[in-house]
Scaffold this motif. Structure first.
Motif, short mmCIF file in Angstrom:
data_model
loop_
_atom_site.label_atom_id
_atom_site.label_comp_id
_atom_site.label_asym_id
_atom_site.label_seq_id
_atom_site.Cartn_x
_atom_site.Cartn_y
_atom_site.Cartn_z
N ILE A 27 0.82 -1.21 0.00
CA ILE A 27 0.00 0.00 0.00
C ILE A 27 0.85 1.26 0.00
CG2 ILE A 27 -1.79 1.29 1.23
CD1 ILE A 27 -2.72 -1.34 0.08
N VAL A 28 0.47 2.20 -0.85
CA VAL A 28 1.03 3.55 -0.85
C VAL A 28 -0.11 4.52 -0.57
CG1 VAL A 28 2.23 5.34 -2.18
CG2 VAL A 28 2.80 2.92 -2.53
N ILE A 29 0.06 5.36 0.43
CA ILE A 29 -0.97 6.34 0.80
C ILE A 29 -0.54 7.73 0.36
CG2 ILE A 29 -2.22 7.44 2.71
CD1 ILE A 29 -2.95 4.51 2.32
N VAL A 30 -1.42 8.43 -0.34
CA VAL A 30 -1.21 9.83 -0.69
C VAL A 30 -2.35 10.64 -0.07
CG1 VAL A 30 -1.13 11.53 -2.55
CG2 VAL A 30 -0.01 9.30 -2.84
N ASP A 31 -2.01 11.60 0.78
CA ASP A 31 -3.04 12.39 1.47
C ASP A 31 -2.43 13.70 1.91
OD1 ASP A 31 -5.01 13.27 3.57
OD2 ASP A 31 -5.85 11.27 3.21
N ASN A 32 -3.19 14.79 1.77
CA ASN A 32 -2.67 16.09 2.21
C ASN A 32 -2.97 16.38 3.68
OD1 ASN A 32 -5.38 16.77 2.24
ND2 ASN A 32 -5.23 18.40 0.72
N LEU A 33 -3.68 15.46 4.34
CA LEU A 33 -4.03 15.56 5.76
C LEU A 33 -4.90 16.77 6.09
CD1 LEU A 33 -0.68 14.45 7.50
CD2 LEU A 33 -2.63 13.05 6.80
N SER A 34 -5.61 17.28 5.10
CA SER A 34 -6.53 18.39 5.37
C SER A 34 -7.71 17.92 6.22
CB SER A 34 -7.03 19.02 4.07
OG SER A 34 -7.71 18.06 3.29
N THR A 35 -8.17 16.71 5.97
CA THR A 35 -9.21 16.10 6.81
C THR A 35 -8.76 14.74 7.34
OG1 THR A 35 -10.32 15.14 4.87
CG2 THR A 35 -11.12 17.27 5.66
N GLY A 36 -7.85 14.09 6.64
CA GLY A 36 -7.32 12.81 7.10
C GLY A 36 -6.36 12.98 8.26
N LYS A 37 -6.07 11.88 8.92
CA LYS A 37 -5.19 11.91 10.09
C LYS A 37 -4.08 10.86 9.93
CE LYS A 37 -8.60 13.67 13.38
NZ LYS A 37 -9.57 14.07 12.35
N GLU A 38 -2.86 11.28 10.19
CA GLU A 38 -1.72 10.37 10.02
C GLU A 38 -1.84 9.16 10.94
OE1 GLU A 38 3.13 10.69 9.43
OE2 GLU A 38 1.95 12.47 9.97
N LYS A 39 -2.48 9.31 12.09
CA LYS A 39 -2.62 8.19 13.02
C LYS A 39 -3.51 7.08 12.47
CE LYS A 39 -6.47 10.23 15.67
NZ LYS A 39 -6.90 10.72 17.00
N PHE A 40 -4.31 7.38 11.45
CA PHE A 40 -5.17 6.36 10.85
C PHE A 40 -4.43 5.50 9.82
CE2 PHE A 40 -9.17 9.24 11.40
CZ PHE A 40 -9.19 8.94 12.75
N ILE A 41 -3.25 5.92 9.43
CA ILE A 41 -2.52 5.21 8.38
C ILE A 41 -1.88 3.95 8.94
CG2 ILE A 41 -0.61 5.35 6.73
CD1 ILE A 41 -1.09 8.38 6.64
N ASN A 42 -2.12 2.84 8.28
CA ASN A 42 -1.54 1.57 8.69
C ASN A 42 -0.01 1.66 8.69
OD1 ASN A 42 -0.61 -1.34 8.41
ND2 ASN A 42 -2.81 -1.65 8.55
N LYS A 43 0.60 1.10 9.73
CA LYS A 43 2.06 1.19 9.89
C LYS A 43 2.82 0.49 8.75
CE LYS A 43 1.65 3.33 13.80
NZ LYS A 43 1.86 4.81 13.83
N LYS A 44 2.15 -0.42 8.06
CA LYS A 44 2.81 -1.14 6.97
C LYS A 44 2.72 -0.39 5.64
CE LYS A 44 2.10 -5.71 9.01
NZ LYS A 44 1.49 -7.06 8.81
N ALA A 45 2.03 0.74 5.62
CA ALA A 45 1.86 1.50 4.38
C ALA A 45 2.99 2.50 4.20
CB ALA A 45 0.52 2.24 4.40
N ILE A 46 3.29 2.81 2.96
CA ILE A 46 4.20 3.91 2.61
C ILE A 46 3.35 5.17 2.50
CG2 ILE A 46 5.79 4.82 0.88
CD1 ILE A 46 6.27 1.86 0.03
N PHE A 47 3.77 6.26 3.13
CA PHE A 47 2.94 7.47 3.17
C PHE A 47 3.66 8.66 2.55
CE2 PHE A 47 1.74 11.32 5.77
CZ PHE A 47 0.61 11.61 5.02
N TYR A 48 2.92 9.39 1.70
CA TYR A 48 3.37 10.66 1.14
C TYR A 48 2.34 11.73 1.47
CZ TYR A 48 6.60 7.95 -1.79
OH TYR A 48 7.58 7.11 -2.25
#
Length: 311
Positions: A27-48
């Motif tokens: 999994i690769v996650i792309v999110d600007n965190l305007s409404t999303g939260k980094e704490k919701f991202i699975n630890k096994k995902a790559i995040f940008y």
């Protein structure tokens, strides 16, 4: 197989990410965190941390080379779309086109798109099936439907497969009552504090409430099924807002009477979606009843408050 989830730190997107990882996807996650939260991202995902409208979005696609894309990133507030249609269109239309361009350039096999029941507008018949007339009554509905056309064109021009999922009213764990706030998250927040819920209108308006974990499952199935199809994701069951409050009072063991106020612009009186095509095309049907979904949601939030127990 690698899946890029745009909006993957958000309410629905984070559940999709979790389910994909459970099923063995990278999994690769792309999110600007305007409404999303980094704490919701699975630890096994790559995040940008990246906005889907950014010109350099393609650099992530070039580096990660995803096989699939699930596009959940959006401006989803109906009232905000009416107040600021330019911003709504920039995110929901231009942001989507930017993602499609990245898919085209990087050889993505298929994209799953989160659309909305808002594209249908006031229903001419119920339940609303996928062949229903498109007649949005808000800028949000317009922008979500406008984006749908681009998937059809990119499929014809570049052989990019897609599935468009038109969601009913999604609710559940991680929905922010202060952010994208669906009615259930807002009511849960208020009622767990002992405050009376506020209903716009007389409460007899009906909605089709579908649990977020069921929605995540529909996205998972769409990766391999339903190519170039438009599919409702719903329960095919109407629930009035008054019935919803009664059910929540029962679960919380409370008796909070709602406060009624003026209806809001752009709101539809009655809406529920036919989900037969989802079963035929995706092999999907909802597994959670409204009561079961509400119990799980309320249990999740109950830890923030003192003195209330579920029955």
């Amino acid at each position: 197989m690698k899946v890029l989830v745009a909006g993957g730190a958000g309410f629905i997107g984070s559940h999709i990410g979790d389910l994909l990882i459970e099923n063995g996807y990278e999994i690769v996650i792309v999110d600007n965190l305007s409404t999303g939260k980094e704490k919701f991202i699975n630890k096994k995902a790559i995040f940008y941390k990246k906005d889907i409208t950014d010109d350099d979005l393609y650099e992530i696609f070039r580096k990660e080379k995803p096989d699939y894309v699930i596009h959940q990133a959006a401006q989803i507030d109906v009232q905000k779309s009416i107040d600021n249609s330019v911003f709504d269109a920039k995110v929901n239309v231009l942001g989507t086109v930017n993602i499609l361009e990245c898919c085209r350039k990087s050889g993505v096999k298929k994209i799953i798109y989160a659309s909305s029941a808002a594209v249908y507008g006031n229903p001419e018949y119920l339940p609303i099936d996928e062949g229903h007339k498109i007649n949005p009554i808000s800028s949000y509905g317009i922008s979500k439907h406008t984006a749908e056309h681009y998937f059809e064109v990119y499929s014809q021009l570049y052989d990019l497969k897609y599935t468009i999922l038109r969601y009913a009213n999604v609710y559940g764990i991680r929905q922010d009552p202060k952010g994208e706030g669906g009615v259930i998250s807002i009511f849960t927040d208020k009622m767990l504090k002992g405050e009376r819920p506020v209903i716009f209108g007389d409460g007899n308006q009906t909605r089709d409430f579908v649990y977020v974990k069921d929605v995540a499952k529909a996205n998972l199935l769409a990766l391999e099924r339903g190519d170039n199809e438009v599919v409702n994701v719903s329960t095919n069951k109407p629930t009035s807002i008054n019935e919803l409050v009664d059910m929540m009072n029962k679960i919380m063991n409370t008796s909070l009477e709602p406060i009624y106020t003026e209806p809001r612009k752009g709101d539809i009186m009655h809406s529920y979606l036919d989900n037969k095509k989802a079963l035929d095309v995706l092999g999907w049907k909802p597994e959670y009843s409204l009561e079961d979904g509400l119990r799980e949601t309320i249990e999740y939030y109950r830890g923030r408050y003192v003195g209330l127990k579920l029955l």
